[in-house]
Write an enzyme that holds these catalytic residues in place. Structure first.
Site, PDB file in Angstrom:
ATOM      1  N   TYR A  61       0.851  -1.187   0.000  1.00  0.00           N
ATOM      2  CA  TYR A  61       0.000   0.000   0.000  1.00  0.00           C
ATOM      3  C   TYR A  61       0.891   1.243   0.000  1.00  0.00           C
ATOM      4  CZ  TYR A  61      -3.864   3.141   0.777  1.00  0.00           C
ATOM      5  OH  TYR A  61      -4.796   4.140   0.596  1.00  0.00           O
ATOM      6  N   GLN A  63     -10.943  -0.027   0.733  1.00  0.00           N
ATOM      7  CA  GLN A  63     -11.334  -0.891  -0.393  1.00  0.00           C
ATOM      8  C   GLN A  63     -10.118  -1.560  -1.037  1.00  0.00           C
ATOM      9  OE1 GLN A  63     -11.809   2.376  -0.171  1.00  0.00           O
ATOM     10  NE2 GLN A  63     -11.417   3.460  -2.098  1.00  0.00           N
ATOM     11  N   ASN A 122      -3.640   6.053   5.898  1.00  0.00           N
ATOM     12  CA  ASN A 122      -4.381   6.859   6.877  1.00  0.00           C
ATOM     13  C   ASN A 122      -5.128   5.967   7.862  1.00  0.00           C
ATOM     14  OD1 ASN A 122      -6.687   5.926   5.558  1.00  0.00           O
ATOM     15  ND2 ASN A 122      -6.991   7.815   4.397  1.00  0.00           N
ATOM     16  N   SER A 166       4.909   9.516  13.359  1.00  0.00           N
ATOM     17  CA  SER A 166       6.363   9.478  13.316  1.00  0.00           C
ATOM     18  C   SER A 166       6.968  10.114  14.572  1.00  0.00           C
ATOM     19  CB  SER A 166       6.839  10.232  12.070  1.00  0.00           C
ATOM     20  OG  SER A 166       8.188   9.972  11.837  1.00  0.00           O
ATOM     21  N   GLN A 179      10.838  15.412  11.705  1.00  0.00           N
ATOM     22  CA  GLN A 179       9.704  14.520  11.984  1.00  0.00           C
ATOM     23  C   GLN A 179       8.428  15.316  12.218  1.00  0.00           C
ATOM     24  OE1 GLN A 179      10.126  11.144  11.388  1.00  0.00           O
ATOM     25  NE2 GLN A 179      11.929  12.249  10.670  1.00  0.00           N
ATOM     26  N   HIS A 209       5.982  15.909   9.336  1.00  0.00           N
ATOM     27  CA  HIS A 209       5.152  14.836   8.778  1.00  0.00           C
ATOM     28  C   HIS A 209       3.673  15.116   9.015  1.00  0.00           C
ATOM     29  CE1 HIS A 209       7.696  11.799   7.046  1.00  0.00           C
ATOM     30  NE2 HIS A 209       8.531  11.864   8.061  1.00  0.00           N
ATOM     31  N   GLU A 229      10.958   5.486  17.662  1.00  0.00           N
ATOM     32  CA  GLU A 229      11.086   5.013  16.283  1.00  0.00           C
ATOM     33  C   GLU A 229      12.478   5.368  15.750  1.00  0.00           C
ATOM     34  OE1 GLU A 229       8.814   5.741  11.989  1.00  0.00           O
ATOM     35  OE2 GLU A 229       8.618   7.220  13.596  1.00  0.00           O
ATOM     36  N   HIS A 230      12.845   6.640  15.846  1.00  0.00           N
ATOM     37  CA  HIS A 230      14.162   7.124  15.420  1.00  0.00           C
ATOM     38  C   HIS A 230      14.913   7.668  16.633  1.00  0.00           C
ATOM     39  CE1 HIS A 230      11.399   8.002  11.916  1.00  0.00           C
ATOM     40  NE2 HIS A 230      12.316   7.258  11.313  1.00  0.00           N
ATOM     41  N   ASP A 249      15.755   8.054   6.114  1.00  0.00           N
ATOM     42  CA  ASP A 249      14.464   8.041   5.417  1.00  0.00           C
ATOM     43  C   ASP A 249      14.621   7.730   3.934  1.00  0.00           C
ATOM     44  OD1 ASP A 249      12.856   8.503   7.564  1.00  0.00           O
ATOM     45  OD2 ASP A 249      12.705  10.669   7.277  1.00  0.00           O
ATOM     46  N   GLU A 293      -0.620 -36.966  29.220  1.00  0.00           N
ATOM     47  CA  GLU A 293      -1.644 -35.986  28.825  1.00  0.00           C
ATOM     48  C   GLU A 293      -2.951 -36.658  28.422  1.00  0.00           C
ATOM     49  OE1 GLU A 293       0.080 -33.555  25.753  1.00  0.00           O
ATOM     50  OE2 GLU A 293       1.446 -32.535  27.144  1.00  0.00           O
ATOM     51  N   HIS A 321      -1.967 -40.348  20.260  1.00  0.00           N
ATOM     52  CA  HIS A 321      -0.606 -39.830  20.116  1.00  0.00           C
ATOM     53  C   HIS A 321       0.403 -40.904  20.568  1.00  0.00           C
ATOM     54  CE1 HIS A 321      -2.471 -35.873  19.778  1.00  0.00           C
ATOM     55  NE2 HIS A 321      -1.290 -35.315  19.566  1.00  0.00           N
TER      56      HIS A 321
END
Length: 435
Positions: A135, A196, A219, A242, A264, A267, A332-333, A366, A420, A425
């Site tokens: 995506y 979709q 999003n 971010s 950052q 963003h 994250e960074h 990046d 068991e 088994h």
């Protein structure tokens, strides 16, 4: 611009831990209305296939197409985008792609096995996924770097087919994104987006093939859809906003650090930028740099909201405590803007990517450093890793028993199985026990 008040914290304050918790709190769960919309879209695409995808694409992306055939981008069109790039852009894209590929080649897992004395063989077979979906956000918020970061490790892993989906609101195409798809070896591209597109990849339609895993940012509707289809397919992660954490000893040019925090913050308004430093005077100088540089930024209004609502300048006792705070944040960074970052490295336990030294701007990661920029956010670096080749490979256990091995291990399995109360088994193993 009104005066920008960035939150200042001091680790010596009694309520520092509580204040830090409040700063880091991020609720990524979608509200019930978003969930309801997404569930409806998923069900309709699952039931009606192409027709539903076309209907939603026309409605949400202001398109007027009659069939999915109009929404598929040919390989020739992708190549045309690559060939049509200005020389400087093409060169930059090719350099980044090569660095990303070279780095990820080192991550490739290999099959292995060993044989025991009685001829029993155990091992692991590593195989790539058959097909993955990528995506890519569309329109103005288009990131060709994301195409490279998601597609290249899949290619290196040996994935059979990569299907990319990218929305083209009102028919708006991003040539760099298409060029990156050509360069990364994407197999098919559909101009669809939103929940979709996730549904089409997860369930398959008459035109869009069903994939094994869906990766890539989107999003809130895309993130919610990815969470909902998990189980039917694999997903990379549910990413939050971010983040950057700069640990600095107070000797880096404050303008550099201010701009790293901006990198950052620009963003989106929910992005989080944090500076941790033991030098109070230096923190003040960075604050002055922020005030000076902010009016020069194209995304000034976004950066301002991000800094005002989610940023912090944190004073700590010393560098050891700076590292402690860093591990608590699990960013994250993480920039280690210090003289000898190698000295701090063994103490860093939780970070998506670690940028070492004053010259290593997060922005390089990046685009073109080589390691993946798809990273764990919202503290999830405590238990997860950057996207990599391993995300597109599966591991199967290999078990081969010789007659002698089956006899010996059959005795062990029999005892455990009967313990068991799983008689079938036990008897299955006992059949192979030699008299």
């Amino acid at each position: 611009m009104s005066e920008l008040n960035i939150l200042k914290l001091d680790s010596s304050q009694d309520d520092f831990a509580a204040q830090l918790d409040r700063l880091l709190a991020w609720e990524s769960v979608s509200d019930s209305k978003v969930n309801q919309i997404v569930d409806e879209i998923l069900m309709k695409v699952k039931a009606e296939g192409d027709a539903a995808v076309v209907e939603y694409t026309n409605r949400f992306d202001r398109m007027s197409v009659a069939s999915m055939a109009e929404l598929e981008m040919s390989r020739e069109r992708l190549q045309q985008a690559l060939d049509g790039l200005p020389a400087e852009q093409r060169q930059a894209l090719e350099t980044a792609a090569e660095r990303v590929r070279t780095y990820h080649e080192r991550q490739k897992g290999e099959s292995w096995q060993y044989t025991e004395a009685d001829g029993t063989m155990l091992g692991q077979q590593v195989t790539p996924m058959d097909r993955v979906g990528l995506y890519v956000p569309g329109g103005k918020a288009s990131y060709p770097s994301s195409v490279l970061m998601n597609a290249m490790p899949a290619k290196v892993a040996g994935v059979g087919e990569i299907i990319m989906v990218v929305p083209t609101p009102a028919g708006e195409l991003n040539e760099l994104v298409l060029a990156a798809a050509a360069l990364a070896g994407v197999d098919r591209v559909f101009c669809i987006g939103g929940a979709q597109a996730v549904a089409a990849l997860a369930y398959g339609t008459e035109t869009v093939p069903k994939v094994d895993k869906i990766v890539g940012p989107g999003n809130i509707f895309v993130a919610t859809a990815k969470r909902a289809v998990f189980g039917a397919v694999g997903i990379d992660m549910i990413a939050g906003p971010s983040e950057i954490l700069v640990i600095c000893d107070g000797k880096t040019d404050p303008d550099w650090v201010a701009m790293d925090l901006f990198s950052q913050a620009e963003h989106d308004e929910d992005a989080q930028s944090i500076l941790v430093c033991p030098d109070a005077d230096y923190i003040d100088r960075v604050e002055q740099s922020i005030a000076k540089l902010l009016p020069t930024m194209e995304r000034e209004s976004i950066i301002e909201v991000s800094l005002r609502e989610r940023a912090a300048l944190i004073k700590v006792r010393d560098m050891a405590e700076a590292v402690e705070v860093g591990n608590r944040i699990a960013p994250e960074h993480l920039e280690l803007s210090v003289d000898n970052p190698e000295e701090l490295l063994p103490q860093i336990r939780h970070a998506g990517a670690i940028f070492m030294g004053r010259y290593t701007a997060e922005a390089l990661g990046d685009y073109c450093a080589g390691p993946n920029h798809v990273l764990p956010t919202s503290g999830t670096a405590r238990f997860s890793s950057p996207l990599g080749v391993y995300d597109f490979q599966k591991r199967s256990s290999l078990i081969y028993f010789s007659a002698d091995g089956a006899s010996e291990m059959g005795k062990v399995a029999s005892v455990l199985a009967r313990g068991e109360s799983l008689t079938a088994h036990a008897r299955s193993a006992e059949y192979r026990i030699k008299d």
